[in-house]
Write a protein that holds these residues in place. Structure first.
Motif, mmCIF file in Angstrom:
data_model
loop_
_atom_site.group_PDB
_atom_site.id
_atom_site.type_symbol
_atom_site.label_atom_id
_atom_site.label_comp_id
_atom_site.label_asym_id
_atom_site.label_seq_id
_atom_site.Cartn_x
_atom_site.Cartn_y
_atom_site.Cartn_z
ATOM 1 N N MET A 197 -27.505 96.149 10.853
ATOM 2 C CA MET A 197 -28.319 96.678 9.763
ATOM 3 C C MET A 197 -27.789 96.271 8.392
ATOM 4 O O MET A 197 -28.558 96.086 7.452
ATOM 5 C CB MET A 197 -28.386 98.204 9.853
ATOM 6 N N GLY A 198 -26.473 96.110 8.277
ATOM 7 C CA GLY A 198 -25.898 95.863 6.962
ATOM 8 C C GLY A 198 -25.513 94.430 6.672
ATOM 9 O O GLY A 198 -25.372 94.045 5.508
ATOM 10 N N ALA A 199 -25.348 93.630 7.714
ATOM 11 C CA ALA A 199 -24.880 92.256 7.503
ATOM 12 C C ALA A 199 -26.015 91.346 7.059
ATOM 13 O O ALA A 199 -27.195 91.584 7.355
ATOM 14 C CB ALA A 199 -24.256 91.714 8.785
ATOM 15 N N ASP A 200 -25.665 90.290 6.349
ATOM 16 C CA ASP A 200 -26.602 89.225 6.006
ATOM 17 C C ASP A 200 -26.698 88.314 7.228
ATOM 18 O O ASP A 200 -25.770 87.553 7.522
ATOM 19 C CB ASP A 200 -26.093 88.462 4.785
ATOM 20 N N ALA A 201 -27.819 88.396 7.940
ATOM 21 C CA ALA A 201 -27.957 87.643 9.188
ATOM 22 C C ALA A 201 -27.820 86.145 8.957
ATOM 23 O O ALA A 201 -27.197 85.432 9.756
ATOM 24 C CB ALA A 201 -29.303 87.962 9.842
#
Length: 342
Positions: A136-140
């Motif tokens: 949810m929080g990471a830059d994919a």
């Protein structure tokens, strides 16, 4: 001939034994009392969770063994003291749980006292993702750029490519250029190849992909032909069984009223039963045209839009018939219209 027969038999036996040995083994060490339950579930497209293995903690240790999976799976390793609470008649406020995100594949793994799983390349890559903020929080895209050959990158890319009109042409092209298929996860690689093909036709700014529909008089029509021209249009994909869809309709109606000179709505039900669709319209009447997907139109939601039955699903279309984006919520539509009308 007899010697050859025995040789083949031994080889088959060895292969069968090797196949039986495939799977995962997790050896864990935790600072928890004896009798705590420990288990692991994976999350799938068809079911929220599937039990993979269960056990108990003794002397701060546990072992979980699971069968081979065709594709590495995201899941949760959990501990709890529910059985101890029930056995000892403890109050319910003494119930304790722990939840730890994992990504399982065949191999030997270790669950350490800091509540991290280690041991396979897939899991180590997933740990990197967790360190970046998790799913949810990471830059994919940042993770994929750093791990172009990773199974986790494939997993993230497939999630990004779901539900058409969420990415730009540049983003889709970047994924195609960056992701490297290594054969480590054939199941996800096949899914990625299929999604990538469809995603190229459903990027932001593209024309609306056509769907076969029926109107309320059961007259066959095409989505592109019933799409109003000269205004911003919200296509509201919904279903009679979708509580979130029905709950959002009054808010959509308010937006349509507030921006009536430049904006309108059409509804497209993905119900497979005509009676259910009509009953829902009677119970929730809205002042915009309603349509229902044909059998082919419904299938195209899977194959072209990559939506399936994942409603509510919205498309905001500009006055020239180009898709602006796929809003997550009606409030996103209001925010956009407020920007372009001032």
């Amino acid at each position: 001939m007899r010697k050859l027969f025995y040789t083949i038999t031994l080889l088959l036996g060895f292969s069968a034994l090797h196949a039986q040995e495939k799977g995962f083994i997790i050896k864990g060490q935790v600072n928890l009392p004896d009798g705590y339950s420990v288990g692991i579930v994976c999350h799938t497209d068809t079911s929220y969770s599937v039990d993979l293995a269960n056990g108990y903690i003794k002397d701060g240790l546990f072992v979980l063994k699971g069968k081979h999976m065709d594709s590495p799976a995201q899941g949760t390793l959990m501990t709890n003291n529910l059985e101890l609470v029930e056995k000892n008649h403890w109050p319910t406020d003494s119930i304790r749980w722990t939840y730890n995100e994992v990504f399982l594949s065949d191999g030997q793994l270790v669950f350490t006292p800091d509540y991290r799983l280690h041991g396979t390349q897939v899991q180590e890559d997933y740990n990197d993702l967790l360190d970046m903020g998790g799913e949810m929080g990471a830059d994919a895209f940042a993770f994929i750029d750093k791990h172009p050959q990773s199974v986790i990158s494939l997993y993230l890319a497939n999630n990004l490519l779901q539900r058409g009109y969420n990415l730009t042409n540049e983003q889709v092209a970047h994924l195609e250029k960056t992701i490297k298929l290594t054969g480590a996860d054939p199941v996800r690689e096949r899914e990625y190849t299929k999604r990538m093909h469809s995603a190229k036709f459903t990027t932001k700014g593209s024309n609306v992909t056509d769907l076969s529909l029926l109107d309320i008089n059961n007259k066959a029509c095409q989505l592109v032909d019933v799409l109003p021209k000269g205004k911003y249009v919200l296509i509201d994909f919904w279903a009679s069984w979708c509580g979130m869809c029905l709950h959002a309709m009054p808010e959509v109606a308010e937006i349509a009223k507030d921006f009536k000179d430049r904006f309108c709505v059409i509804g497209v039900s993905i119900d497979t039963k005509d009676a259910a669709w009509r009953k829902a319209m009677e119970k929730h009447p809205e002042p915009w045209p309603q349509y229902i997907t044909t059998k082919q139109g419904y299938q195209d939601l899977f194959d072209k839009y990559q939506v399936g039955n994942g409603v509510p699903y919205y498309l905001l279309v500009d006055p020239q018939g180009k898709v602006i984006f796929s809003p997550s919520h009606p409030s996103d539509v209001r925010e956009y219209l407020e920007q372009v009308t001032h």
